[in-house]
Design a protein around this motif. Structure first.
Motif, mmCIF file in Angstrom:
data_model
loop_
_atom_site.group_PDB
_atom_site.id
_atom_site.type_symbol
_atom_site.label_atom_id
_atom_site.label_comp_id
_atom_site.label_asym_id
_atom_site.label_seq_id
_atom_site.Cartn_x
_atom_site.Cartn_y
_atom_site.Cartn_z
ATOM 1 N N VAL A 16 0.840 -1.198 0.000
ATOM 2 C CA VAL A 16 0.000 0.000 0.000
ATOM 3 C C VAL A 16 0.877 1.251 0.000
ATOM 4 N N LEU A 17 1.921 1.260 0.826
ATOM 5 C CA LEU A 17 2.826 2.413 0.865
ATOM 6 C C LEU A 17 3.502 2.621 -0.494
ATOM 7 N N THR A 18 3.881 1.532 -1.139
ATOM 8 C CA THR A 18 4.496 1.626 -2.466
ATOM 9 C C THR A 18 3.505 2.204 -3.469
ATOM 10 N N ALA A 19 2.252 1.733 -3.428
ATOM 11 C CA ALA A 19 1.232 2.244 -4.351
ATOM 12 C C ALA A 19 0.953 3.720 -4.096
ATOM 13 N N LEU A 20 0.895 4.116 -2.816
ATOM 14 C CA LEU A 20 0.673 5.532 -2.502
ATOM 15 C C LEU A 20 1.824 6.400 -2.996
ATOM 16 N N GLY A 21 3.036 5.863 -2.998
ATOM 17 C CA GLY A 21 4.199 6.606 -3.459
ATOM 18 C C GLY A 21 4.375 6.580 -4.967
ATOM 19 N N SER A 22 3.529 5.820 -5.653
ATOM 20 C CA SER A 22 3.649 5.701 -7.098
ATOM 21 C C SER A 22 2.707 6.678 -7.796
ATOM 22 N N PRO A 23 3.238 7.669 -8.502
ATOM 23 C CA PRO A 23 2.354 8.599 -9.215
ATOM 24 C C PRO A 23 1.448 7.886 -10.206
ATOM 25 N N THR A 24 1.929 6.802 -10.784
ATOM 26 C CA THR A 24 1.109 6.057 -11.745
ATOM 27 C C THR A 24 -0.072 5.396 -11.059
ATOM 28 N N ALA A 25 0.172 4.712 -9.941
ATOM 29 C CA ALA A 25 -0.918 4.027 -9.238
ATOM 30 C C ALA A 25 -1.965 5.019 -8.766
ATOM 31 N N VAL A 26 -1.542 6.167 -8.241
ATOM 32 C CA VAL A 26 -2.488 7.160 -7.742
ATOM 33 C C VAL A 26 -3.229 7.833 -8.893
ATOM 34 N N THR A 31 -10.205 7.281 -7.991
ATOM 35 C CA THR A 31 -10.537 7.959 -6.743
ATOM 36 C C THR A 31 -10.160 9.429 -6.862
ATOM 37 N N PRO A 32 -11.080 10.257 -7.310
ATOM 38 C CA PRO A 32 -10.773 11.685 -7.451
ATOM 39 C C PRO A 32 -10.258 12.307 -6.159
ATOM 40 N N SER A 33 -10.778 11.881 -5.025
ATOM 41 C CA SER A 33 -10.333 12.444 -3.747
ATOM 42 C C SER A 33 -8.858 12.172 -3.500
ATOM 43 N N LEU A 34 -8.411 11.000 -3.850
ATOM 44 C CA LEU A 34 -7.008 10.649 -3.647
ATOM 45 C C LEU A 34 -6.104 11.445 -4.590
ATOM 46 N N ARG A 35 -6.530 11.600 -5.836
ATOM 47 C CA ARG A 35 -5.729 12.356 -6.811
ATOM 48 C C ARG A 35 -5.634 13.829 -6.444
ATOM 49 N N SER A 36 -6.676 14.368 -5.807
ATOM 50 C CA SER A 36 -6.687 15.809 -5.513
ATOM 51 C C SER A 36 -6.340 16.136 -4.062
ATOM 52 N N ALA A 37 -5.856 15.163 -3.306
ATOM 53 C CA ALA A 37 -5.514 15.394 -1.890
ATOM 54 C C ALA A 37 -4.462 16.489 -1.773
ATOM 55 N N GLN A 38 -4.687 17.430 -0.854
ATOM 56 C CA GLN A 38 -3.769 18.548 -0.653
ATOM 57 C C GLN A 38 -2.633 18.226 0.312
ATOM 58 N N SER A 39 -2.870 17.266 1.206
ATOM 59 C CA SER A 39 -1.827 16.885 2.151
ATOM 60 C C SER A 39 -1.454 15.425 1.906
ATOM 61 N N PRO A 40 -0.305 14.993 2.425
ATOM 62 C CA PRO A 40 0.126 13.607 2.187
ATOM 63 C C PRO A 40 -0.919 12.599 2.678
ATOM 64 N N ALA A 41 -1.069 11.531 1.918
ATOM 65 C CA ALA A 41 -2.013 10.467 2.281
ATOM 66 C C ALA A 41 -1.252 9.335 2.963
ATOM 67 N N ALA A 42 -1.885 8.758 3.978
ATOM 68 C CA ALA A 42 -1.245 7.684 4.731
ATOM 69 C C ALA A 42 -2.267 6.592 5.046
ATOM 70 N N PRO A 43 -1.845 5.316 4.983
ATOM 71 C CA PRO A 43 -2.751 4.230 5.343
ATOM 72 C C PRO A 43 -2.886 4.109 6.853
#
Length: 194
Positions: A16-26, A31-43
């Motif tokens: 999950v951390l790898t996917a969150l760090g991957s611009p391609t996966a995001v 998930t529009p909310s994930l793409r437009s998040a203003q602060s870092p996302a964390a599981p």
């Protein structure tokens, strides 16, 4: 009484951390909310996802671990979830998603956290009814990956729940499974003996 969340397998969290760090996966996630998040996302809040394969009149027939779900938080709210699944090669990232189950899961967890008895939270999917529940397992020492719902465990249907089943209302397994069994039993054909 706080919920006792079982630890997720480290390889599942890493995927999950790898996917969150991957611009391609995001960027490819739906998930529009994930793409437009203003602060870092964390599981956070990893929950084992079990699938109820069969319901019998006596109760839960069999369950199987299908994966782990992580709520993805950015700032002060969960905006998506990440799902992992077990493959022959180990844990793998499956997908990101958003929708009503994110807020519903958060609400059910907050409600469960206020209960007097400690529970181990899990998710239980009932595919035949398109139903997802928060499974509050009374054995807080269990590893979270095995077992069937005990009669005294609680199931909290998440919204949207099937018609006639109240979302966010805790039900003892012994009380809810018979209701679910009747929904899965086909009605007799007209003109045939009951």
């Amino acid at each position: 009484m706080p919920l006792l969340v079982p630890p997720a397998p480290a390889p599942a969290l890493r995927t999950v951390l790898t996917a969150l760090g991957s611009p391609t996966a995001v960027s490819e996630a739906r998930t529009p909310s994930l793409r437009s998040a203003q602060s870092p996302a964390a599981p956070e809040l990893p929950l084992p996802v079990h699938v109820l394969d069969r319901i019998t009149p006596e109760g839960a027939g069999s369950t199987r671990l299908a994966g782990w779900r992580f709520l993805i938080r950015s700032g002060d709210r969960a905006l998506a979830a990440a799902e992992t699944r077990l493959t022959p090669d180990g844990w793998a990232f499956s997908h990101f998603f958003e929708g009503p189950y994110i807020a519903s899961t958060e609400l059910a967890l907050r409600q469960a956290d206020l209960m007097q008895q400690p529970y181990q939270p899990r998710l239980l999917s009932v595919p035949e009814l398109y139903m997802l529940t928060l499974w509050l397992h009374a054995d807080t020492t269990a590893d979270g990956t095995t077992g069937v719902p005990a009669p005294t465990d609680l199931l909290v249907p998440l919204a949207p729940a099937p018609p006639g089943i109240a979302a966010h209302r805790p039900h003892r397994v012994a009380d809810l499974l018979p209701v679910l069994t009747t929904r899965l039993t086909p009605a007799p054909l007209m003109g045939s003996p009951a």
